[in-house]
Structure formats: C-alpha cells, structure tokens
Write a protein that holds these residues in place. Structure first.
Motif, PDB file in Angstrom:
ATOM      1  N   THR A 138       0.826  -1.223   0.000  1.00 56.27           N
ATOM      2  CA  THR A 138       0.000   0.000   0.000  1.00 56.27           C
ATOM      3  C   THR A 138       0.856   1.268   0.000  1.00 56.27           C
ATOM      4  N   LYS A 139       2.169   1.100   0.020  1.00 55.44           N
ATOM      5  CA  LYS A 139       3.071   2.255   0.130  1.00 55.44           C
ATOM      6  C   LYS A 139       3.796   2.583  -1.170  1.00 55.44           C
ATOM      7  N   THR A 140       4.296   1.560  -1.842  1.00 59.92           N
ATOM      8  CA  THR A 140       5.171   1.810  -3.000  1.00 59.92           C
ATOM      9  C   THR A 140       5.155   0.639  -3.990  1.00 59.92           C
ATOM     10  N   PRO A 141       5.302   0.943  -5.297  1.00 61.91           N
ATOM     11  CA  PRO A 141       5.416  -0.133  -6.302  1.00 61.91           C
ATOM     12  C   PRO A 141       6.657  -1.005  -6.088  1.00 61.91           C
ATOM     13  N   LEU A 142       7.629  -0.512  -5.282  1.00 65.47           N
ATOM     14  CA  LEU A 142       8.827  -1.322  -4.981  1.00 65.47           C
ATOM     15  C   LEU A 142       8.469  -2.604  -4.225  1.00 65.47           C
ATOM     16  N   ALA A 143       7.242  -2.669  -3.717  1.00 65.63           N
ATOM     17  CA  ALA A 143       6.761  -3.887  -3.044  1.00 65.63           C
ATOM     18  C   ALA A 143       6.915  -5.102  -3.959  1.00 65.63           C
ATOM     19  N   VAL A 144       6.704  -4.900  -5.252  1.00 65.33           N
ATOM     20  CA  VAL A 144       6.815  -6.014  -6.210  1.00 65.33           C
ATOM     21  C   VAL A 144       8.246  -6.553  -6.230  1.00 65.33           C
ATOM     22  N   HIS A 184       4.919 -11.053 -14.741  1.00 63.45           N
ATOM     23  CA  HIS A 184       3.764 -11.786 -14.190  1.00 63.45           C
ATOM     24  C   HIS A 184       2.941 -10.896 -13.252  1.00 63.45           C
ATOM     25  N   PHE A 185       3.616 -10.285 -12.273  1.00 64.61           N
ATOM     26  CA  PHE A 185       2.949  -9.408 -11.297  1.00 64.61           C
ATOM     27  C   PHE A 185       2.315  -8.186 -11.963  1.00 64.61           C
ATOM     28  N   TRP A 186       3.087  -7.574 -12.874  1.00 65.44           N
ATOM     29  CA  TRP A 186       2.597  -6.339 -13.499  1.00 65.44           C
ATOM     30  C   TRP A 186       1.405  -6.603 -14.413  1.00 65.44           C
ATOM     31  N   ALA A 187       1.376  -7.779 -15.049  1.00 59.58           N
ATOM     32  CA  ALA A 187       0.205  -8.144 -15.864  1.00 59.58           C
ATOM     33  C   ALA A 187      -1.033  -8.241 -14.961  1.00 59.58           C
ATOM     34  N   ILE A 188      -0.862  -8.855 -13.780  1.00 52.57           N
ATOM     35  CA  ILE A 188      -1.971  -8.955 -12.820  1.00 52.57           C
ATOM     36  C   ILE A 188      -2.358  -7.557 -12.332  1.00 52.57           C
ATOM     37  N   GLY A 189      -1.335  -6.761 -11.991  1.00 60.88           N
ATOM     38  CA  GLY A 189      -1.580  -5.394 -11.516  1.00 60.88           C
ATOM     39  C   GLY A 189      -2.305  -4.546 -12.544  1.00 60.88           C
ATOM     40  N   TRP A 190      -2.062  -4.853 -13.829  1.00 62.90           N
ATOM     41  CA  TRP A 190      -2.691  -4.089 -14.918  1.00 62.90           C
ATOM     42  C   TRP A 190      -4.170  -4.433 -15.034  1.00 62.90           C
ATOM     43  N   PHE A 191      -4.471  -5.763 -15.145  1.00 57.96           N
ATOM     44  CA  PHE A 191      -5.885  -6.099 -15.389  1.00 57.96           C
ATOM     45  C   PHE A 191      -6.749  -6.012 -14.128  1.00 57.96           C
ATOM     46  N   PHE A 202      -0.421  -0.331  -4.683  1.00 57.81           N
ATOM     47  CA  PHE A 202       0.371   0.208  -5.786  1.00 57.81           C
ATOM     48  C   PHE A 202       1.239  -0.911  -6.360  1.00 57.81           C
ATOM     49  N   MET A 203       0.795  -1.485  -7.468  1.00 52.37           N
ATOM     50  CA  MET A 203       1.506  -2.645  -8.010  1.00 52.37           C
ATOM     51  C   MET A 203       2.291  -2.341  -9.289  1.00 52.37           C
ATOM     52  N   LEU A 204       1.856  -1.334 -10.051  1.00 49.78           N
ATOM     53  CA  LEU A 204       2.524  -1.043 -11.326  1.00 49.78           C
ATOM     54  C   LEU A 204       3.703  -0.090 -11.104  1.00 49.78           C
ATOM     55  N   PRO A 205       4.799  -0.270 -11.852  1.00 50.89           N
ATOM     56  CA  PRO A 205       6.022   0.504 -11.582  1.00 50.89           C
ATOM     57  C   PRO A 205       5.847   2.018 -11.684  1.00 50.89           C
ATOM     58  N   THR A 206       4.986   2.463 -12.602  1.00 49.16           N
ATOM     59  CA  THR A 206       4.765   3.909 -12.732  1.00 49.16           C
ATOM     60  C   THR A 206       3.509   4.339 -11.964  1.00 49.16           C
ATOM     61  N   GLY A 207       2.797   3.359 -11.403  1.00 52.40           N
ATOM     62  CA  GLY A 207       1.544   3.657 -10.707  1.00 52.40           C
ATOM     63  C   GLY A 207       0.362   3.774 -11.647  1.00 52.40           C
TER      64      GLY A 207
END
Length: 297
Positions: A138-144, A184-191, A202-207
């Motif tokens: 919940t803080k930063t995309p760096l979580a991924v 893999h993670f970013w595809a999930i974060g996208w859809f 916040f899952m996507l690198p640019t938010g």
C-alpha cells in the motif's frame, strides 16, 4: 435438512481452508521447489521429495494466511478478495492466526529435517513476504521487487534441499524466477488495476496503466529470457542445458515476449490478462524442459 446443512458447512470449511492457504498458488510453488530438487539431486530420494513438498506447502500456506490477516480490512474493499474467509466473516482472525502459526512451525521443522539451509531460506521467505512485502504493497510499487524475492526462493530451495549447498546453480534458478515475476505481477496489476485501487495497492512501476509500465514489462521479460538460456554456455556449474533444450526455452521466452510487446501495443486489460496466463504457462514449461533435459541428456 440438517444433513445437507452439515455437508455445506463441511464444504465451506474445506474451501475456506483452501482459500486461506491459497492452495492453487501453494501447489504451483511446491511444483517449482520439486523441479529445483530434481535438477540438483544426484540420485532422487523420494522421502526428501515428500518432505520438500509438505514443508514447502506449509511455508506458502503460512505466508498466505498471515497476509490475509494483515490485509483483512483492505480485502473487504476489493471484489477479488471480499469473499475471502476473514473479510466475509466465515473465519475469525484467531483461527487464521492459529493455522498460520502451526503451518510456520511445521514448515520450518520439516525443511530443517532436510537440512539447515533449506529451513533458513524457507524462514527468510515467510519473513519477507509477511513482514516486508505485505505492508509495502500500500506504500510503494517497490513492493513487487521485495515480493519477487520470496517468490523466487522455491525454485532454488529445491536445489539447496538436494545438495545442502548454495552456489551459482541455485543462484541462477533464483534469478530466472525473480525476473519472471515482474511481467507476471505487473500483468496482474494491470488487469486488476481498478480493484487494487480500491484497496490502495500500488503494483505497477509507474503507478499507472501506461507505456512506462508496458516498457518495463518488456525489459524484465527480456531479462527473464536471457537468464533462462545462461546454463547452455557452461558457466553455471552443474546446472547445464543442452542446445536443443536451450532453443526450446528461448522459444518459450519469445512466446512470452510476444505477449509483453502486445500489451505495449494494445494497452488493454484483455492483453494484460493474456500475458498473465502465458507467464504462468511459461515458468512451468521452462522448469519441465530443464528437468527433462537433465534426465534425458
């Protein structure tokens, strides 16, 4: 009437148990660790294989249960997670905590019975997932980035279980599964972007669902592809790959890269979902090719 009611209750208890430990995810992680074991073992010891399967399942199940305890209020906000046992009110936090604690203890004891290093990496995995990755989501995309570390441990954990040694071989297996997790993670974060937004994740690198995220997805897919064929060049110790298998693995990488580029071109939820599905198939198929190559070569 009472019979059907009790069978429904039994069914919901079993399905809630599967849900709190994320059984399908846990089994895919166990698959990774068993593949790693088969790659590292001189001779296959079925007792160790069984211990690794159970120990690995308990560790992942514990991580997932702790995760759902911590995120129970946020899970209630998202369509994807609101029917999980805790937010839906079918399981108390105390029950989930008992399950998670028992699983942690059993997991570490079982992995320790294989060797100390395996238990240590298993414990690191639970700690990073529960105490670092989960709060960071919940803080930063760096979580991924942090989440990719415990996510990459199972493949190398199998090798360490087989050899009681951490070197270039398990390091390469770790790197492969580490880089793979970003697309893999970013595809999930996208859809699931809108749903994640409700929970404040916040899952996507640019938010955002933008070209920047899509470009990074392509870059990490390329890194995954490069790492996957490194064993064919002969500088990863006992971890080797024949030319035929390396070509197969390379083609699998191009298959995933095609869908990553497609996401960049189309920028749609559908193309992100397709990339996610392909990424899951990709990692399993690569692991199967690695193992078959070792035993056929």
């Amino acid at each position: 009437m009472s019979k059907s009611k009790s069978s429904i209750t039994t069914h919901s208890v079993i399905s809630d148990f599967k849900e709190i430990t994320k059984m399908r995810l846990a089994l895919s992680v166990v698959f990774s660790s068993l593949a790693g074991y088969l790659l590292g073992a001189e001779t296959v010891d079925y007792k160790t294989l069984a211990l690794l399967a159970f120990g690995g399942y308990f560790m992942v199940g514990a991580s997932n249960a702790f995760n759902q305890i911590i995120e129970k209020d946020l899970d209630a906000l998202m369509n994807r997670t609101k029917d999980r046992p805790i937010p839906a009110g079918r399981m108390s936090v105390n029950t989930a905590f008992i399950i998670a604690s028992i699983f942690t203890v059993l997991g570490i004891i079982i992995l320790y019975s294989i060797n100390k290093q395996t238990a240590m990496f298993g414990a690191i995995s639970i700690f990073l997932y529960t105490c670092v990755y989960t709060p960071l989501k919940t803080k930063t995309p760096l979580a991924v980035f942090v989440g990719a570390i415990p996510g990459a441990i199972p493949f190398m954990l199998g090798w360490v279980a087989a050899t009681d040694n951490f070197g270039i071989e398990p390091g390469t297996l770790f790197a492969l599964q580490f880089f793979w997790q970003f697309p893999h993670f970013w595809a999930i974060g996208w859809f699931l972007f809108d749903d994640y937004k409700k929970g404040g994740f916040f899952m996507l690198p640019t938010g955002k669902q933008d070209k920047g995220t899509a470009v990074q997805t392509i870059m990490y897919t390329i890194w995954t592809l490069i790492v996957s064929i490194i064993p064919v060049f002969g500088f990863t110790g006992k971890l080797q790959l024949s030319v035929v298998s390396a070509v197969l693995v390379f083609l699998l990488g191009l298959w995933m890269l095609y869908y990553a580029i497609r996401l960049f071109k189309l920028m749609t939820v559908k193309s992100a979902r397709q990339l996610m599905i392909v990424s899951v198939s990709y990692i399993s198929l690569v692991q199967i090719v690695y193992v078959l190559d070792k035993f056929i070569r």
